[in-house]
Design an enzyme around this catalytic site. Structure first.
Site, mmCIF file in Angstrom:
data_model
loop_
_atom_site.group_PDB
_atom_site.id
_atom_site.type_symbol
_atom_site.label_atom_id
_atom_site.label_comp_id
_atom_site.label_asym_id
_atom_site.label_seq_id
_atom_site.Cartn_x
_atom_site.Cartn_y
_atom_site.Cartn_z
ATOM 1 N N GLU B 280 53.557 36.921 40.927
ATOM 2 C CA GLU B 280 52.554 37.039 40.095
ATOM 3 C C GLU B 280 52.264 35.699 39.182
ATOM 4 O O GLU B 280 51.142 35.293 38.795
ATOM 5 C CB GLU B 280 52.945 38.175 38.916
ATOM 6 C CG GLU B 280 51.744 38.567 38.002
ATOM 7 C CD GLU B 280 52.011 40.006 37.461
ATOM 8 O OE1 GLU B 280 52.325 41.165 38.229
ATOM 9 O OE2 GLU B 280 52.097 40.103 36.241
ATOM 10 N N GLU B 283 50.386 33.412 41.164
ATOM 11 C CA GLU B 283 49.110 33.993 41.313
ATOM 12 C C GLU B 283 48.372 33.592 39.939
ATOM 13 O O GLU B 283 47.248 32.934 39.941
ATOM 14 C CB GLU B 283 48.936 35.579 41.341
ATOM 15 C CG GLU B 283 47.585 36.026 41.636
ATOM 16 C CD GLU B 283 47.541 37.666 41.379
ATOM 17 O OE1 GLU B 283 48.725 38.355 41.237
ATOM 18 O OE2 GLU B 283 46.182 38.188 41.631
ATOM 19 N N CYS B 307 52.196 46.185 37.039
ATOM 20 C CA CYS B 307 53.476 46.659 37.334
ATOM 21 C C CYS B 307 53.332 48.061 36.804
ATOM 22 O O CYS B 307 54.285 49.061 37.262
ATOM 23 C CB CYS B 307 54.687 45.929 37.066
ATOM 24 S SG CYS B 307 54.264 44.826 35.752
ATOM 25 N N SER B 327 46.085 41.663 38.519
ATOM 26 C CA SER B 327 46.945 41.046 39.543
ATOM 27 C C SER B 327 47.005 41.743 40.784
ATOM 28 O O SER B 327 47.121 43.104 40.679
ATOM 29 C CB SER B 327 48.173 40.850 38.798
ATOM 30 O OG SER B 327 49.262 40.661 40.047
ATOM 31 N N LYS B 366 55.176 56.675 38.576
ATOM 32 C CA LYS B 366 55.410 55.995 39.686
ATOM 33 C C LYS B 366 55.493 56.935 40.980
ATOM 34 O O LYS B 366 55.334 56.489 42.310
ATOM 35 C CB LYS B 366 56.915 55.450 39.489
ATOM 36 C CG LYS B 366 56.916 54.413 38.732
ATOM 37 C CD LYS B 366 56.551 52.851 39.436
ATOM 38 C CE LYS B 366 56.721 51.945 38.645
ATOM 39 N NZ LYS B 366 55.925 50.860 38.738
ATOM 40 N N GLU B 369 51.923 56.621 42.304
ATOM 41 C CA GLU B 369 51.733 55.233 42.996
ATOM 42 C C GLU B 369 52.338 55.425 44.318
ATOM 43 O O GLU B 369 51.722 54.868 45.260
ATOM 44 C CB GLU B 369 52.603 54.413 41.783
ATOM 45 C CG GLU B 369 52.310 52.914 42.459
ATOM 46 C CD GLU B 369 53.345 51.818 41.650
ATOM 47 O OE1 GLU B 369 54.448 52.137 41.504
ATOM 48 O OE2 GLU B 369 52.580 50.734 41.293
ATOM 49 N N GLU B 374 47.303 53.423 50.062
ATOM 50 C CA GLU B 374 47.641 51.980 50.471
ATOM 51 C C GLU B 374 48.986 51.581 50.729
ATOM 52 O O GLU B 374 49.252 50.320 51.121
ATOM 53 C CB GLU B 374 46.522 51.160 49.660
ATOM 54 C CG GLU B 374 46.861 50.953 47.936
ATOM 55 C CD GLU B 374 46.182 52.186 47.164
ATOM 56 O OE1 GLU B 374 45.755 53.331 47.848
ATOM 57 O OE2 GLU B 374 46.012 51.893 46.032
ATOM 58 N N CYS B 523 58.283 50.471 29.812
ATOM 59 C CA CYS B 523 59.005 51.512 30.505
ATOM 60 C C CYS B 523 60.256 52.294 29.856
ATOM 61 O O CYS B 523 60.350 53.330 30.250
ATOM 62 C CB CYS B 523 59.502 50.864 31.740
ATOM 63 S SG CYS B 523 58.229 49.948 32.677
#
Lengths: 386, 593
Positions: B280, B283, B307, B327, B366, B369, B374, B523
């Site tokens: 990241e 990036e 994230c 990102s 999560k 996710e 994908e 988190c």
């Protein structure tokens, strides 16, 4: 026969020149207006009976620049239909009352919160509003009124739920305090009055507080418009002097076989024949927002109670526990007793529950379910059980 | 100050204090259900009603501020009988099949029922009359209306903390319930799966979708090699579920427990957190180069982190026009999953089809996710099962592991080494801080100019924070950044994320890099963390996260030895071909309701 008649009054529907009253109040000190209303001892005609002058004075004291006047025309109490008639017959007086209130508290904006089912009145009200605004302009007053339509929920007649509804939210009552005069619509100081109350203020400003005080009793001054229905040959709308007993009322309006009168609609009290004599209709006895429903001996009081409980079970907003679940329990409870699934002692449990609902509910709706329940169960226990 | 009496005892409290707090000061606990420290007052459950002498009715202690001379009784006859009635009423509407409930033993209604010895069930059971369905469509959240007590904590959470409004009150009277747009399942609406509603639900109406049995089956299947990764915030929360005070770090014991549960390899999400920083950070620098050197007007800045899966789904729903700004890096969990079945399988000489990849997360999003279509770049489902911190605690209890007595153990290798920068991913501002520690050093060759590497301006609990770092004396290849003031913004809690994005949209907020964590506090305040939560608990977990960082030998992602070797042996370079294949992803615009 005429000696049996309760005194009729003609103030609310009396046609007067509103512009004369408005002309008079534009030059008055705001506090003098509140004082006049206070002197009259006028109490709110929606049912709760809060002193109108006091409410205005509370709002007048607030230092906010934006304040609101709301005319509560969300007339939803079962058996009440007098505000509809007032709005239909004398809409100009309603607006005039709002302007008086506006002057008294320093509000520039008023709203009429109209019951959804009264939509048909809008063209008439709008037409009258144009005239009203013209008069306001003429007197260099920038008080304006708009009409807002409810959507059919009974709870939106509760003042704070009404604010929520007007703000575009779900109509649920707020916590109090703060009270509307401090924080009402959009958090601004707000006076919210019943349609009839506002018209009374017009007449008080027109004839003076003393004139108003001539009628009624110490605790219940003046006259009141009643919506009379049920087992009566004379159903309709009547303006009567306050202070009569239920007996006097029944002698006038009953069909000769009246066994009970529900005073104040579903949220009011049921007065049985044996208590007609001792019960005064007014704030010293049983208060009413106007609904008077007469029942004769052909009626099952179980059905009457069931009907009311069914109504509350559906119309509770559902947010607070005592009201949401309490209503369901009362309804299912009387059904179970009637069908013999629960014994008659269960009614005592339900009476206790109704007391809790009265003490612990968040708003007037839940707090008043126990009125009808308690008075019907107490006086017609046998009809409920057998 | 206002003086009042509570049960006859005089007390002085500041104006505006509620009766509830005034009573607390006198050591009188008034029971509550709809009240929550993180949320605005509702006053709708009425469990906290108390008697105010002279008042017509009882008053809700949570909603009424004290007034001078007030006399309050918290346990009078009237109060007791009303309170018991209210609890009875709630129970009559509640699916009280407690022994079969996921929240058995952790339910606030059950506790109250126990406390008030409600046993006679005087009222008619309304729950069986109504037809409720359980919404199990979401991979993250299970919603069971039969257990809902309409306290509206979830609704207020979704609205006030998250600004999502996926949950709302609908209908009235006996039909009133909490539902979604058009009564759709939680999987079909704007729900970000953040699970903050679960953290605040007093009963079992909202719970995580649990995958405990699936994980046990995998562990107990001898043909499977089960790897587990643990997110940074789990180590500062798990202790609360197992008898420790909030703020206790249990990293070593947790690793020891996981080994005893039978996981074949106990690894650390912090490793891929460090990897995320490499990818990241690169990036961001690449985007800056395109913008500043190539004058490429198509480059999307500010760049935002990716994230937090709650944040990612939120932006997909609410600000889809900003998806190019997110990102492309996968979250550390998904980077880990993709590497577990490729890099790890290679090194350990395992067939990826035999690997079951489990992650322990402070998060319910999560779970969603891991189920995104994908997220299969290894050729398999990259992360097979996601468990919350709470579920891990339950596993530890089920296995009979005496957690308190465990000696600290160390993560396995490979993919078990981490830096302090990886750890602070668990706190709001942490990703920003970790990225700055690395990016600044890459660009200038010097450490970030903050004492002990602690970039305090990006830390804290303020909803939206902005900070900047002046970049000077760059290395030659980064000279285009000389004199650039790198501006960044941090938000936590989606209501703040919305505010931040609105600011970006209107041009009021002009920054290069944005970190968003969906949950309050980051988190560590995640939807999978121990219940209860409040600001104080989150503050203690935050302190633990930063203490963990300070205790690490390596504090910067790019100095993590396993990071250095994975680039040397497997990935090549950040944003390289393999990285693109395994560590990066794309996003999808979603419905707005």
């Amino acid at each position: 026969m005429s000696s049996q008649h309760v005194k009729r009054v003609d103030l609310i529907f009396e046609k007067i020149e509103c512009r004369d009253v408005l002309k008079k109040i534009v030059d008055m000190e705001p506090d003098a207006i509140s004082q006049e209303i206070l002197d009259s001892d006028l109490k709110g005609r929606g049912g709760a009976g809060f002193p109108t002058g006091l409410k205005w004075r509370f709002a007048a004291k607030e230092k906010e620049s934006i304040k609101y006047i709301i005319c509560n025309a969300d007339e939803g109490e079962p058996g009440t239909f007098k505000d509809r008639e007032i709005l239909d017959q004398v809409p100009g007086k309603v607006f005039c009352g709002m302007a008086i209130a506006g002057k008294a508290i320093g509000a520039k904006m008023g709203y009429v919160y109209l019951r959804g089912e009264y939509k048909f009145l809008i063209p008439k009200l709008n037409k009258e509003l144009i005239e009203f605004h013209k008069t306001m302009d003429e007197f260099n007053q920038n008080f304006r009124i708009q009409i807002r339509l409810g959507s059919g929920a009974y709870i939106c007649g509760e003042e704070s739920a009404l604010f929520e509804s007007m703000e575009g939210k779900r109509g649920e009552p707020r916590n109090k305090p703060p009270y509307p005069t401090t924080s009402g619509l959009f958090g601004k100081p707000t006076v919210i009055n019943n349609v009839e109350t506002l018209v009374h203020t017009v007449m008080i400003m027109n004839y003076g507080a003393a004139h108003f005080r001539e009628l009624g009793t110490k605790d219940s001054r003046g006259s009141k418009v009643f919506s009379i229905s049920g087992d009566t040959p004379k159903a309709g709308i009547y303006e009567l002097e306050l202070g009569m007993t239920v007996d006097e009322f029944v002698n006038d309006f009953g069909d000769g076989d009246t066994k009970a009168v529900q005073v104040g609609g579903a949220s009011g009290f049921c007065v049985p024949r044996k208590k007609f004599d001792e019960t005064i209709i007014g704030f010293e006895g049983v208060p009413t927002g106007g609904s008077m429903k007469l029942f004769n001996s052909s009626r099952s009081m179980y059905n009457v109670l069931h009907n009311y409980l069914d109504f509350f079970t559906e119309e509770s907003c559902g947010q607070c526990t005592p009201c949401r679940v309490g209503c369901q329990q009362l309804l299912k409870g009387v059904e179970a007793v009637k069908q013999g699934e629960k014994n008659s002692k269960y009614l005592d449990e339900l009476v206790k529950l109704a007391k809790t609902m009265k003490r612990a509910s968040k708003c007037g709706l839940g707090q008043s379910v126990g009125n009808a329940f308690g008075s019907i169960v107490e006086n017609f226990k046998e009809e409920i059980i057998y | 100050m206002v003086s009042l009496s509570v049960n006859g005892m005089l007390v002085k409290v500041p104006e505006g204090t509620t009766i509830l707090d005034a009573a607390k000061k006198m050591n009188f606990r008034i029971p509550t259900l709809c009240q929550h420290d993180d949320l605005c007052v509702a006053g709708n459950c009425r469990v906290c009603v108390v008697e105010q002498l002279g008042a017509k009715s009882l008053v809700a202690a949570c909603a009424v501020p004290v007034s001078e001379g007030m006399q309050i009784l918290t346990n009078s006859l009237k109060v007791r009988s009303a309170r018991k009635h209210i609890i009875e009423l709630l129970l009559s509407e509640h699916n009280a099949d407690c022994t079969k409930c996921y929240k058995n033993g952790m339910c606030e209604l059950q506790n109250l029922s126990n406390e008030f010895a409600v046993g006679d069930h005087i009222f008619i059971d309304l729950n069986t009359i109504k037809e409720y369905t359980i919404d199990r469509f979401s991979p993250s959240i299970q919603k069971d209306d039969s257990k809902c007590i309409r306290c509206q904590r979830c609704v207020r959470t979704c609205e006030q903390l998250q600004g999502v409004n996926a949950l709302t009150v609908a209908f009235k009277g006996d039909q009133q319930r909490i539902t979604t747009f058009e009564d759709l399942s939680m999987a079909e609406v704007i729900c970000t799966n953040c699970g903050q509603c679960i953290n605040r639900c007093p009963t079992g109406a909202l719970v995580e979708r649990t995958y405990l049995d699936e994980v046990w089956d995998a562990i107990l299947d001898p043909t499977k090699h089960v790897v587990v990764q643990t997110a940074p915030a789990v180590r500062v929360g798990l202790g609360e579920e197992l008898g420790f005070e909030p703020g206790k770090r249990v990293t070593g014991q947790m690793v020891a427990a996981l080994k005893r549960l039978g996981f074949d390899s106990v690894l650390d999400t912090d490793f891929t957190a460090d990897l995320t920083i490499m990818e990241e950070g690169t990036e961001l620098l690449t985007r800056l180069k395109r913008a500043l050197v190539d004058k490429d007007s198509d480059v999307a800045l500010p760049m935002t982190t990716s994230c937090s899966p709650g944040w990612v789904k939120f932006i997909e729903h609410t600000f889809p026009e900003y998806l190019p700004n997110v990102s492309s890096c996968k979250s550390p969990q998904q980077m880990f999953g993709a590497l577990a079945k490729t890099y790890y399988a290679d090194v350990r000489k395992l067939d990826p089809k035999d690997i079951v990849s489990v992650s322990i997360m402070p998060c319910t999003a999560k779970k969603y996710e891991a189920n995104r279509p994908e997220m299969r770049s290894s050729g398999y489902k990259d992360v097979d099962y996601v468990l919350t911190t709470r579920e891990l605690a339950r596993m530890i209890k089920q296995a009979g592991v005496d957690f308190n007595m465990l000696k600290e153990d160390k993560y396995d290798s490979i993919m078990g080494a981490s830096s302090g920068a990886g750890v602070i991913f668990g706190a709001t501002g942490g990703v920003m801080e970790a990225a700055l520690r690395t990016a600044y050093e890459i660009v200038t060759g010097r450490e970030v100019p903050f004492e002990n590497l602690n970039i305090t301006p990006v830390r804290g609990m303020e909803g939206v924070r902005q900070a900047s770092v002046l970049i000077e004396d760059c290395k030659e290849e980064w000279s285009f950044l000389n004199g650039v003031e790198l501006k960044c913004a941090v938000a936590h809690g989606l209501v703040n994320a919305r505010e931040l994005m609105d600011g970006v949209k209107s041009g009021e907020i002009n920054v290069h890099f944005i970190e968003v964590m969906a949950c309050p506090g980051g988190c560590l305040g995640g939807g999978g963390q121990p219940i209860p939560t409040n600001e104080e608990i989150r503050r203690k977990r935050t302190e633990a996260i930063y203490a963990e960082d300070m205790s690490m030998e390596v504090r910067k992602s790019h100095e993590n030895p396993e990071i250095i070797s994975i680039y040397k042996e497997f990935l090549g370079e950040p944003l390289g071909h393999k990285s693109h294949e395994l560590l990066h992803t794309h996003y999808t615009e979603r419905v707005r309701y």
